[in-house]
Design an enzyme around this catalytic site. Structure first.
Site, short mmCIF file in Angstrom:
data_model
loop_
_atom_site.label_atom_id
_atom_site.label_comp_id
_atom_site.label_asym_id
_atom_site.label_seq_id
_atom_site.Cartn_x
_atom_site.Cartn_y
_atom_site.Cartn_z
N LEU A 50 68.32 -36.28 25.54
CA LEU A 50 68.63 -35.27 24.53
C LEU A 50 68.22 -35.69 23.12
O LEU A 50 68.29 -34.88 22.20
CB LEU A 50 70.15 -35.01 24.51
CG LEU A 50 70.86 -34.74 25.83
CD1 LEU A 50 72.35 -34.57 25.59
CD2 LEU A 50 70.30 -33.50 26.50
N ALA A 51 67.86 -36.95 22.94
CA ALA A 51 67.70 -37.46 21.56
C ALA A 51 66.41 -36.99 20.90
O ALA A 51 65.43 -36.65 21.56
CB ALA A 51 67.73 -38.99 21.57
N THR A 58 63.10 -26.41 24.92
CA THR A 58 63.62 -25.45 23.94
C THR A 58 62.82 -24.16 23.93
O THR A 58 61.62 -24.16 24.28
CB THR A 58 63.54 -26.08 22.53
OG1 THR A 58 63.66 -25.04 21.55
CG2 THR A 58 62.21 -26.78 22.28
N GLU A 67 61.67 -22.95 21.42
CA GLU A 67 60.61 -23.12 20.41
C GLU A 67 59.24 -23.34 21.04
O GLU A 67 58.22 -23.19 20.38
CB GLU A 67 60.94 -24.30 19.49
CG GLU A 67 61.93 -23.97 18.41
CD GLU A 67 61.36 -23.10 17.28
OE1 GLU A 67 60.23 -23.35 16.85
OE2 GLU A 67 62.05 -22.16 16.87
N TYR A 99 57.65 -29.37 15.71
CA TYR A 99 58.71 -29.61 16.70
C TYR A 99 58.39 -28.89 18.01
O TYR A 99 58.47 -29.46 19.10
CB TYR A 99 60.04 -29.13 16.10
CG TYR A 99 61.19 -29.03 17.09
CD1 TYR A 99 61.98 -30.14 17.39
CD2 TYR A 99 61.51 -27.82 17.70
CE1 TYR A 99 63.03 -30.04 18.28
CE2 TYR A 99 62.57 -27.71 18.59
CZ TYR A 99 63.33 -28.83 18.88
OH TYR A 99 64.38 -28.73 19.77
N LYS A 105 57.65 -30.52 21.73
CA LYS A 105 58.48 -30.15 22.89
C LYS A 105 57.64 -29.52 24.00
O LYS A 105 57.92 -29.70 25.18
CB LYS A 105 59.61 -29.20 22.46
CG LYS A 105 60.72 -29.88 21.66
CD LYS A 105 61.65 -30.71 22.54
CE LYS A 105 62.88 -31.17 21.78
NZ LYS A 105 63.78 -32.01 22.58
#
Ligand code: NAP
Ligand code: GDD
Length: 331
Positions: free
Chosen positions: A87-88, A132, A134, A156, A160
Site C-alpha cells: 500500500l505504500a 487506483t 487514476e 502518479y 500506477k
C-alpha cells in the site's frame, strides 16, 4: 490451520491502519514496514502500538523504505508472510506533478522491487497491489471496469498504470498470486489532511467552532466516486482470500462534485458554505481525469462485496469526527 502472517507496506497510512485492525481481528500476525522519521509517533496506529496485548505479540513494526531493496528483501525473508499488502507510496495526485520522480519511483519501481523479491523468495505468497482509478485518467468509457483502457493523466496515474500492468505480467508469466485492487477514492476521518474531503470536513468543523475563518479550495466542479475506507479494506482482504488471483474495481458507482461535498459538510454544522469558501487556482492541477466512476459488478458478484452507507453519511461521519476532536482538545 497455520497462522496467517501479513506484511503491510504503508501500515501507517489511512488504508494500512484500517487493514491492520481488520487483520488483527481476524487472528493474523501483522508486520508493518515503517519509514524512519524524526518523530516516533505514528498517529493512525499509535493506539495499537501502545496496546501491550497487541504490540510485540501480534503486531510488529520494521524499519524500511521503498527505495531500500536490501532491507525490503531482509524483512520479507525474516517475516515469511503468507500475504503481502503493498500500500505504500506517495499518494497525492496533485503533488505528483511537483515531485514526479520520487512519486514514480515509489508508486512504480517499488512495486517491481517487491514483485521480484516475491518471485525469488516465495512465489506462492499472495500479493495485493494498491492500484487506483487514476490509471483510467481521461477515461475512454464511463463507468469504468477492469477492462477499461488505461489512459492516465498524472505522473502518479502513469506510475500506477505501470505497476498495475506489471502485476498482471507477473501473474500471467510466473503464475504468481497477484491482485490489483483498482480502488476509487475512499475517505474516512483518518484521511490525510491535504486530500479534499478531509480538508473540507476539518475546515467546516473548525469554522463552526470559531477556529478558522475560511476555506480555500481549487476546482469545485471536479467529480469523484467517493466511498468509505473502512469498507474498502474489506474488499482488499477478500481479494486475497479468493481461490484465483484477479483484478477488481472497487467503487460506489456514484459521482459527486467537490461542491456537493462542501455543501453537505457545511450543512452538518449548519453554516452557509458560500460565505466561507474561497477559490484559489493555486490548488488546480495541470490536468484532471474525467468521468471517473467505477462499476463494481465484478467484485459484487465474485466476492460478494458491496459498499456501505450513503455519500451524505460519509460526509457526516467525517465532519462529526472533526467536531469531536475539537471538543476533546477543549476539555
Ligand atoms: P496514505 O494515507 O497516503 O499512506 C501512504 C503510506 O505509504 C504511508 O504509510 C506512508 O508512510 C507510506 N510511504 C510513503 N512513501 C514511502 C516510502 N518511500 N517508504 C515506505 N513507506 C512509504 O495512502 P492511503 O490513502 O492509505 O492509500 C494506500 C494506497 O492505496 C496508496 O498506494 C494509494 O496510492 C492507493 N490508493 C488510495 C486511494 C484512496 O482513495 N485512498 C485510492 C486508490 C489507490 P508515512 O506514514 O511515513 O508517510
Ligand atoms: N487535494 C485537494 N485540495 N484537492 C482539491 C482541492 C484542494 O484544495 N480543491 C479541489 N480539489 C479537487 C482536486 O482537483 C481533485 O479533482 C479532487 O478535489 C479530489 O482531490 P484529492 O482529494 O486530492 O484526491 P484525488 O482524486 O486526486 O486522489 C485520491 O484518489 C485517488 C483514487 O482516484 C488519492 O487518494 C489517490 O492516491 C487515489 O489513487
Amino acid at each position: 490451520m497455520a497462522e496467517k502472517i501479513a506484511l503491510i507496506t504503508g501500515i501507517t497510512g489511512q488504508d494500512g491502519s484500517y487493514l491492520t485492525e481488520l487483520l488483527l481481528q481476524k487472528g493474523y500476525a501483522v508486520h508493518g514496514i515503517v519509514r524512519r522519521t524524526s518523530n516516533l509517533l505514528r498517529s493512525r496506529i499509535e493506539h495499537l502500538r501502545r496496546d501491550a496485548k497487541i504490540y510485540g505479540k501480534t503486531l510488529f513494526l520494521h524499519y524500511g523504505d521503498l527505495s531500500d531493496t536490501t532491507t525490503l528483501r531482509r524483512i520479507f525473508r525474516e517475516v515469511g508472510p503468507s500475504e503481502l499488502y503493498h500500500l505504500a507510496g506517495q499518494s497525492h495526485v496533485g503533488l505528483s506533478f511537483e515531485i514526479p520522480e520520487s512519486t514514480c519511483d515509489e508508486a512504480g519501481m517499488a512495486t517491481l522491487r517487491l514483485l521480484e523479491i516475491v518471485r525469488d523468495q516465495s512465489p506462492s505468497v499472495k500479493f495485493y497491489h494498491a492500484s487506483t482509478s487514476e490509471i483510467f485518467g481521461n477515461a475512454s468509457e464511463s463507468p469504468q471496469t477492469e477492462e477499461t483502457a488505461m489512459r492516465p493523466t498524472s505522473p502518479y496515474g502513469c506510475a500506477k498504470a505501470f505497476a498495475t500492468q506489471l502485476a498482471r505480467v507477473y501473474r500471467q508469466s510466473y503464475g504468481m498470486f497477484v491482485c490489483n485492487g483498482i480502488l476509487y477514492n475512499h475517505e474516512s476521518p483518518r484521511r490525510g489532511e491535504n486530500f479534499v474531503t478531509r480538508k473540507v470536513a476539518r475546515a467546516a468543523a473548525r469554522i463552526s467552532r470559531g477556529l478558522d475563518v475560511d476555506l480555500v479550495l481549487g476546482n469545485l466542479e471536479s467529480k469523484r466516486d467517493w466511498g468509505r475506507a473502512q469498507d474498502y479494506v474489506v474488499a482488499i482482504w477478500l481479494m486475497l482470500q479468493h481461490g484465483k488471483p484477479d483484478d477488481y474495481v472497487v467503487a460506489t458507482g456514484e459521482a459527486h462534485s467537490v461542491r456537493d461535498f462542501v455543501e453537505a459538510a457545511f450543512k452538518v454544522v449548519d453554516l452557509p458554505w458560500k460565505k466561507y469558501v474561497k477559490r484559489d487556482p493555486a490548488f488546480d492541477r495541470p490536468i484532471e481525469p474525467t468521468r471517473l466512476v467505477g462499476c463494481a459488478d465484478k467484485i459484487r458478484k465474485t466476492l460478494a462485496w458491496k459498499p456501505n452507507g450513503s455519500f451524505e453519511q460519509l460526509v457526516r461521519e467525517m465532519v462529526e469526527a472533526e467536531v469531536e476532536t475539537i471538543e476533546k482538545l477543549k476539555s
